[in-house]
Motif scaffolding. Structure first.
Motif, PDB file in Angstrom:
ATOM      1  N   GLY A  15      -3.604   2.688  -0.516  1.00  0.00           N
ATOM      2  CA  GLY A  15      -4.479   3.150  -1.653  1.00  0.00           C
ATOM      3  C   GLY A  15      -5.947   2.499  -1.690  1.00  0.00           C
ATOM      4  N   TYR A  16      -6.072   1.338  -0.949  1.00  0.00           N
ATOM      5  CA  TYR A  16      -7.337   0.842  -0.869  1.00  0.00           C
ATOM      6  C   TYR A  16      -8.252   1.417   0.133  1.00  0.00           C
ATOM      7  CZ  TYR A  16      -5.083  -3.326  -3.158  1.00  0.00           C
ATOM      8  OH  TYR A  16      -4.750  -4.054  -4.323  1.00  0.00           O
ATOM      9  N   SER A  17      -7.597   2.336   1.063  1.00  0.00           N
ATOM     10  CA  SER A  17      -8.400   3.185   1.676  1.00  0.00           C
ATOM     11  C   SER A  17      -8.758   4.505   0.957  1.00  0.00           C
ATOM     12  CB  SER A  17      -7.692   3.604   3.163  1.00  0.00           C
ATOM     13  OG  SER A  17      -7.302   2.574   3.798  1.00  0.00           O
ATOM     14  N   LEU A  18      -9.965   4.451   0.292  1.00  0.00           N
ATOM     15  CA  LEU A  18     -10.301   5.575  -0.443  1.00  0.00           C
ATOM     16  C   LEU A  18     -10.155   6.972   0.130  1.00  0.00           C
ATOM     17  CD1 LEU A  18     -11.496   6.326  -3.364  1.00  0.00           C
ATOM     18  CD2 LEU A  18     -13.655   6.257  -2.328  1.00  0.00           C
ATOM     19  N   ARG A  19      -9.399   7.978  -0.522  1.00  0.00           N
ATOM     20  CA  ARG A  19      -9.208   9.209  -0.003  1.00  0.00           C
ATOM     21  C   ARG A  19      -8.566   9.215   1.354  1.00  0.00           C
ATOM     22  NH1 ARG A  19     -14.688  12.108  -0.886  1.00  0.00           N
ATOM     23  NH2 ARG A  19     -15.352  10.640   0.917  1.00  0.00           N
ATOM     24  N   HIS A  20      -7.718   8.230   1.968  1.00  0.00           N
ATOM     25  CA  HIS A  20      -6.702   8.336   3.083  1.00  0.00           C
ATOM     26  C   HIS A  20      -5.399   7.654   2.698  1.00  0.00           C
ATOM     27  CE1 HIS A  20     -10.177   9.711   5.478  1.00  0.00           C
ATOM     28  NE2 HIS A  20     -10.919   8.653   4.696  1.00  0.00           N
ATOM     29  N   GLY A  21      -5.517   6.951   1.471  1.00  0.00           N
ATOM     30  CA  GLY A  21      -4.143   6.463   1.396  1.00  0.00           C
ATOM     31  C   GLY A  21      -3.878   6.526  -0.182  1.00  0.00           C
ATOM     32  N   THR A  22      -2.666   6.574  -0.686  1.00  0.00           N
ATOM     33  CA  THR A  22      -2.462   6.729  -2.247  1.00  0.00           C
ATOM     34  C   THR A  22      -1.526   5.604  -2.561  1.00  0.00           C
ATOM     35  OG1 THR A  22      -0.592   8.017  -1.958  1.00  0.00           O
ATOM     36  CG2 THR A  22      -2.801   8.933  -2.003  1.00  0.00           C
ATOM     37  N   SER A  23      -0.624   4.923  -1.872  1.00  0.00           N
ATOM     38  CA  SER A  23       0.282   3.894  -2.440  1.00  0.00           C
ATOM     39  C   SER A  23      -0.042   2.664  -2.139  1.00  0.00           C
ATOM     40  CB  SER A  23       1.423   4.127  -1.570  1.00  0.00           C
ATOM     41  OG  SER A  23       2.262   5.294  -1.672  1.00  0.00           O
ATOM     42  N   THR A  24       0.317   1.717  -3.004  1.00  0.00           N
ATOM     43  CA  THR A  24      -0.095   0.141  -3.147  1.00  0.00           C
ATOM     44  C   THR A  24       0.705  -0.174  -1.729  1.00  0.00           C
ATOM     45  OG1 THR A  24       1.844  -0.479  -4.186  1.00  0.00           O
ATOM     46  CG2 THR A  24      -0.095   0.158  -5.409  1.00  0.00           C
ATOM     47  N   PRO A  25       0.009  -1.479  -1.319  1.00  0.00           N
ATOM     48  CA  PRO A  25       0.923  -2.016  -0.107  1.00  0.00           C
ATOM     49  C   PRO A  25       2.356  -2.403  -0.670  1.00  0.00           C
ATOM     50  CG  PRO A  25      -1.183  -2.863  -0.170  1.00  0.00           C
ATOM     51  CD  PRO A  25      -0.941  -1.945  -1.445  1.00  0.00           C
ATOM     52  N   ALA A  26       2.528  -2.691  -1.546  1.00  0.00           N
ATOM     53  CA  ALA A  26       4.073  -3.135  -2.236  1.00  0.00           C
ATOM     54  C   ALA A  26       5.131  -1.963  -2.245  1.00  0.00           C
ATOM     55  CB  ALA A  26       3.996  -3.792  -3.585  1.00  0.00           C
ATOM     56  N   ASP A  27       4.212  -0.822  -2.793  1.00  0.00           N
ATOM     57  CA  ASP A  27       5.259   0.562  -2.722  1.00  0.00           C
ATOM     58  C   ASP A  27       5.493   1.121  -1.357  1.00  0.00           C
ATOM     59  OD1 ASP A  27       5.073   0.866  -5.327  1.00  0.00           O
ATOM     60  OD2 ASP A  27       3.482   2.148  -5.477  1.00  0.00           O
ATOM     61  N   LEU A  28       4.631   0.793  -0.328  1.00  0.00           N
ATOM     62  CA  LEU A  28       4.754   0.989   1.150  1.00  0.00           C
ATOM     63  C   LEU A  28       5.846   0.302   1.676  1.00  0.00           C
ATOM     64  CD1 LEU A  28       0.761   1.440   2.382  1.00  0.00           C
ATOM     65  CD2 LEU A  28       2.567   3.405   2.032  1.00  0.00           C
ATOM     66  N   VAL A  29       5.762  -0.896   1.485  1.00  0.00           N
ATOM     67  CA  VAL A  29       6.876  -2.059   2.001  1.00  0.00           C
ATOM     68  C   VAL A  29       8.381  -1.582   1.221  1.00  0.00           C
ATOM     69  CG1 VAL A  29       7.645  -4.391   2.108  1.00  0.00           C
ATOM     70  CG2 VAL A  29       5.304  -3.701   2.411  1.00  0.00           C
ATOM     71  N   ALA A  30       8.068  -1.326   0.037  1.00  0.00           N
ATOM     72  CA  ALA A  30       9.376  -0.739  -0.644  1.00  0.00           C
ATOM     73  C   ALA A  30      10.180   0.371  -0.088  1.00  0.00           C
ATOM     74  CB  ALA A  30       9.194  -0.479  -2.106  1.00  0.00           C
ATOM     75  N   ARG A  31       9.150   1.380   0.279  1.00  0.00           N
ATOM     76  CA  ARG A  31       9.641   2.742   1.056  1.00  0.00           C
ATOM     77  C   ARG A  31      10.301   2.285   2.326  1.00  0.00           C
ATOM     78  NH1 ARG A  31      12.613   6.661   0.504  1.00  0.00           N
ATOM     79  NH2 ARG A  31      11.995   8.442   1.793  1.00  0.00           N
ATOM     80  N   ALA A  32       9.615   1.454   3.128  1.00  0.00           N
ATOM     81  CA  ALA A  32       9.881   1.049   4.435  1.00  0.00           C
ATOM     82  C   ALA A  32      11.453   0.582   4.464  1.00  0.00           C
ATOM     83  CB  ALA A  32       8.880   0.243   5.085  1.00  0.00           C
ATOM     84  N   ALA A  33      11.524  -0.527   3.306  1.00  0.00           N
ATOM     85  CA  ALA A  33      12.706  -1.345   3.071  1.00  0.00           C
ATOM     86  C   ALA A  33      13.955  -0.294   2.657  1.00  0.00           C
ATOM     87  CB  ALA A  33      12.559  -2.430   2.419  1.00  0.00           C
ATOM     88  N   ALA A  34      13.627   0.601   2.132  1.00  0.00           N
ATOM     89  CA  ALA A  34      14.701   1.537   1.636  1.00  0.00           C
ATOM     90  C   ALA A  34      15.032   2.277   2.952  1.00  0.00           C
ATOM     91  CB  ALA A  34      14.162   2.286   0.576  1.00  0.00           C
TER      92      ALA A  34
END
Length: 120
Positions: A15-34
């Motif tokens: 989500g730090y990439s304005l208009r190119h991502g929406t999730s926080t780094p923690a959310d991305l990692v949580a999904r990858a772990a899942a």
């Protein structure tokens, strides 16, 4: 039972990439772990904005972090003289401008992009 091959996603924007991502780094990692992933990359556009939070989240989840960046580069002129099918900016010149809602106002299709990864 068939198990799909495992691979790391190496071009992911937070989500730090304005208009190119929406999730926080923690959310991305949580999904990858899942999903049982053991490696994940973060490649925010034109900066390392979420890198520290991403590495911390990966470390806590037992996922190997790969930090990178998706950079806009200056035209090098290397594509000049190439046939139209081999020129990456030729298709962009032939298409109509994109609507601002899809990032068209901030994206110059004539500028090539390079994704650079740092493995640690």
């Amino acid at each position: 039972m068939f198990a799909p091959p495992r691979f790391p996603h190496l071009h992911v924007a937070s989500g730090y990439s304005l208009r190119h991502g929406t999730s926080t780094p923690a959310d991305l990692v949580a999904r990858a772990a899942a999903l049982g992933m053991d490696t994940l990359a973060l490649t925010d556009r034109d900066g390392l904005y979420g890198a520290v939070k991403f590495v911390r989240a990966c470390t806590a989840a037992g996922i190997a972090p790969v930090v990178g960046v998706d950079l806009a580069t200056a035209p090098s002129g290397l594509a000049e003289g190439l046939p139209a099918w081999a020129d990456p900016s030729a298709a962009a010149r032939r298409t109509a401008p994109r609507a601002p809602v899809r990032g068209g106002a901030a994206v110059d299709p004539r500028l090539p992009r390079a994704t650079v990864l740092a493995l640690g």
